[in-house]
Design a protein around this motif. Structure first.
Motif, PDB file in Angstrom:
ATOM      1  N   LEU A 169       0.831  -1.209   0.000  1.00 18.81           N
ATOM      2  CA  LEU A 169       0.000   0.000   0.000  1.00 18.81           C
ATOM      3  C   LEU A 169       0.864   1.256   0.000  1.00 18.81           C
ATOM      4  O   LEU A 169       0.588   2.223  -0.731  1.00 18.81           O
ATOM      5  CB  LEU A 169      -0.919   0.010   1.226  1.00 18.81           C
ATOM      6  N   GLU A 170       1.932   1.258   0.824  1.00 19.06           N
ATOM      7  CA  GLU A 170       2.826   2.413   0.904  1.00 19.06           C
ATOM      8  C   GLU A 170       3.561   2.623  -0.421  1.00 19.06           C
ATOM      9  O   GLU A 170       3.726   3.759  -0.881  1.00 19.06           O
ATOM     10  CB  GLU A 170       3.828   2.217   2.046  1.00 19.06           C
ATOM     11  N   ILE A 171       3.996   1.539  -1.033  1.00 23.31           N
ATOM     12  CA  ILE A 171       4.701   1.628  -2.313  1.00 23.31           C
ATOM     13  C   ILE A 171       3.776   2.228  -3.380  1.00 23.31           C
ATOM     14  O   ILE A 171       4.169   3.132  -4.125  1.00 23.31           O
ATOM     15  CB  ILE A 171       5.207   0.246  -2.757  1.00 23.31           C
ATOM     16  N   PHE A 192      -1.801  -3.862  -4.580  1.00 24.74           N
ATOM     17  CA  PHE A 192      -1.977  -3.104  -5.817  1.00 24.74           C
ATOM     18  C   PHE A 192      -3.396  -3.198  -6.366  1.00 24.74           C
ATOM     19  O   PHE A 192      -3.746  -2.492  -7.311  1.00 24.74           O
ATOM     20  CB  PHE A 192      -0.967  -3.558  -6.868  1.00 24.74           C
ATOM     21  N   ALA A 193      -4.215  -4.074  -5.769  1.00 28.06           N
ATOM     22  CA  ALA A 193      -5.621  -4.178  -6.177  1.00 28.06           C
ATOM     23  C   ALA A 193      -6.504  -3.210  -5.408  1.00 28.06           C
ATOM     24  O   ALA A 193      -7.705  -3.122  -5.660  1.00 28.06           O
ATOM     25  CB  ALA A 193      -6.115  -5.612  -5.969  1.00 28.06           C
ATOM     26  N   LEU A 225      -7.326   2.947  -0.278  1.00 27.61           N
ATOM     27  CA  LEU A 225      -5.927   2.677   0.045  1.00 27.61           C
ATOM     28  C   LEU A 225      -5.511   3.426   1.307  1.00 27.61           C
ATOM     29  O   LEU A 225      -4.894   2.852   2.209  1.00 27.61           O
ATOM     30  CB  LEU A 225      -5.027   3.062  -1.133  1.00 27.61           C
ATOM     31  N   GLN A 226      -5.850   4.697   1.371  1.00 27.51           N
ATOM     32  CA  GLN A 226      -5.472   5.509   2.534  1.00 27.51           C
ATOM     33  C   GLN A 226      -6.129   4.990   3.804  1.00 27.51           C
ATOM     34  O   GLN A 226      -5.503   4.935   4.873  1.00 27.51           O
ATOM     35  CB  GLN A 226      -5.882   6.963   2.293  1.00 27.51           C
ATOM     36  N   LEU A 259      -4.188  -0.270   9.230  1.00 21.48           N
ATOM     37  CA  LEU A 259      -3.211  -1.344   9.397  1.00 21.48           C
ATOM     38  C   LEU A 259      -1.907  -0.876  10.025  1.00 21.48           C
ATOM     39  O   LEU A 259      -1.186  -1.678  10.626  1.00 21.48           O
ATOM     40  CB  LEU A 259      -2.906  -1.989   8.039  1.00 21.48           C
ATOM     41  N   HIS A 260      -1.605   0.409   9.883  1.00 22.46           N
ATOM     42  CA  HIS A 260      -0.298   0.884  10.314  1.00 22.46           C
ATOM     43  C   HIS A 260      -0.057   0.645  11.800  1.00 22.46           C
ATOM     44  O   HIS A 260       1.012   0.163  12.201  1.00 22.46           O
ATOM     45  CB  HIS A 260      -0.141   2.372   9.984  1.00 22.46           C
ATOM     46  N   GLY A 261      -1.044   0.951  12.630  1.00 30.41           N
ATOM     47  CA  GLY A 261      -0.896   0.725  14.057  1.00 30.41           C
ATOM     48  C   GLY A 261      -0.816  -0.754  14.397  1.00 30.41           C
ATOM     49  O   GLY A 261      -0.017  -1.167  15.249  1.00 30.41           O
TER      50      GLY A 261
END
Length: 444
Positions: free
Chosen positions: A82-84, A239-240, A296-297, A303-305
């Motif tokens: 997601l970050e990429i 990427f989906a 995506l955001q 998920l980041h936490g």
């Protein structure tokens, strides 16, 4: 566009990564103490305990450590994906000019450690570990960089983040191409077909978290059974996930205003529940909120936490416990030294050499507030290869426990030395970077 609005989310990202780095360190220390304590047998027994299910047509019955390395880490790689995608579409990698600086740094940070390892290694049995020292741990490296506060410019933190993302792309490619088993063409073809379907419907504007999750679970199993490490499926699944919103701000605000007016006009019940009109408007609000958010955001934010505060520390707890004091432990001192040297010298020499060369050739443009000493300091921090390096080691030496333990110690030693040297270089950099970033932005 207001620069504060751009920088603020990045600062929140830095804080999360820094806190994650501290938690990662604590988990590592616990694992090392546990694995070298009188209770070390319980440490091994816990992670080797098998869980899962078996049926006539499918068997997923694995040790707990493999569920972590193959399962939880797939979520970690999904977040990286997601970050990429975000960075390539709208972030620090979305133009050739922006990409060039971290790209050349990442090339040096991947190529030189590998070359160093090939030159130093003389044992054919450990040759498969060449990929171990080529990966940078973004959580640990940013945690160290953030302890320096305003002594380092924000542009250097952005460079390290972008560099680590490019480095992760290289590490994922290496895992997919060189650290996967023999491939079952039929199963991988089915997985690719499912991915292609997800990409197609996302391109056509359709996206559902539930469909993505269900397809993701199937694709993960197909990759696992096909012989390609399932964490690669995590990257490809990311990427989906579309980045675009279905509703823009002006449209959202207009409908939000209309919904507020309708709620004010709706009947209010004397009991503490909503009327039918109010429920309809709340449902309408949910619909517009969903359309207004970038899928995506939203996923990246949620998920980041989880990844930073749960998955990565659990991975460290399960993988960092190397028995150092055990007299029965068979450690390869040469492998330990080689990996440590490759992390420390390979990254520092490689990144500094490549960046300095392409800068002189005017192929890249380095931000004015980043000097040579900054580059040298960050190049040492890039030698902190904890999470990804240990992960690749677990793949490279999966069938050689004695080499795996040695590789982990080499990673820990090299990462520690790299962190100390990088910190000291940047800590005593005489360039004045103590200007308050908020003041700097306000005067821009």
């Amino acid at each position: 566009m207001n620069k504060k609005r751009i920088i603020s989310p990045f600062k929140k990202f830095l804080k999360t990564e820094s806190a994650s780095g501290i938690l990662l360190l604590v988990a590592t220390l616990i694992a090392l103490i546990w694995a070298n304590s009188p209770f070390r047998d319980s440490y091994s027994a816990l992670w080797e305990y098998k869980i899962g299910f078996k049926s006539e047509h499918l068997e997923l019955y694995k040790p707990l450590i493999l569920w972590i390395n193959d399962g939880l880490m797939a979520v970690f790689f999904f977040l990286i994906g997601l970050e990429i995608k975000r960075e390539f579409l709208i972030g620090e990698l979305n133009t050739t000019k922006k990409l060039a600086f971290p790209l050349f740094g990442a090339v040096g940070g991947m190529l030189f450690p590998v070359l160093f390892f090939i030159l130093l290694n003389e044992d054919p049995e450990t040759a498969h570990g060449w990929g171990v020292p080529m990966a940078t741990d973004i959580a640990f490296s940013l945690a160290v960089l953030n302890t320096l506060g305003r002594r380092v410019p924000l542009s250097l933190k952005i460079f390290l983040t972008a560099f680590a993302i490019v480095d992760d792309i290289g590490a994922v490619l290496v895992i997919a191409l060189f650290y996967s088993a023999s491939i079952d063409i039929t199963l991988i073809s089915i997985a690719i077909a499912l991915l292609a379907f997800l990409y197609f419907i996302a391109h056509r504007g359709f996206y559902s978290h539930y469909i993505t999750f269900m397809f993701g679970a199937v694709i993960w199993v197909l990759f696992l059974k096909a012989g390609i490490h399932p964490t690669v499926a995590g990257i490809l699944m990311a990427f989906a996930v579309p980045i675009r919103q279905k509703a823009h701000t002006t449209e959202f605000l207009a409908n939000l205003s209309q919904i507020m007016d309708n709620i004010k006009k709706a009947k209010t019940l004397p009991t503490p529940i909503l009327s039918k009109e109010q429920i309809d408007e709340i449902d309408n609000l949910d619909h517009w909120i969903e359309d207004y958010q970038s899928p995506l955001q939203l996923l990246e934010h949620k998920l980041h936490g989880i990844v930073a505060y749960a998955i990565i520390p659990i991975f460290a707890l399960a993988n960092a416990g190397v028995s150092i004091l055990d007299s029965d432990a068979h450690l390869d001192s040469s492998l330990i030294i080689h990996i440590a040297l490759c992390l420390v010298l390979g990254n520092s020499i490689g990144i500094t050499t490549i960046i300095t060369t392409v800068k002189k050739l005017k192929i890249i443009e380095v931000p004015k507030d980043i000097n040579t000493r900054h580059i040298i300091g960050v190049s040492f921090l890039a030698g902190i290869g904890f999470t990804m390096a240990i992960f690749i080691a677990s793949l490279a030496f999966a069938k050689s426990p004695e080499f795996l333990g040695s590789a982990k110690i080499g990673v820990l030693l090299g990462s520690l030395v790299s962190a100390i040297i990088g910190y000291l270089i940047l800590r005593y950099n005489k360039t004045d970077n103590t200007i308050n970033e908020e003041e700097e932005l306000s005067t821009s």
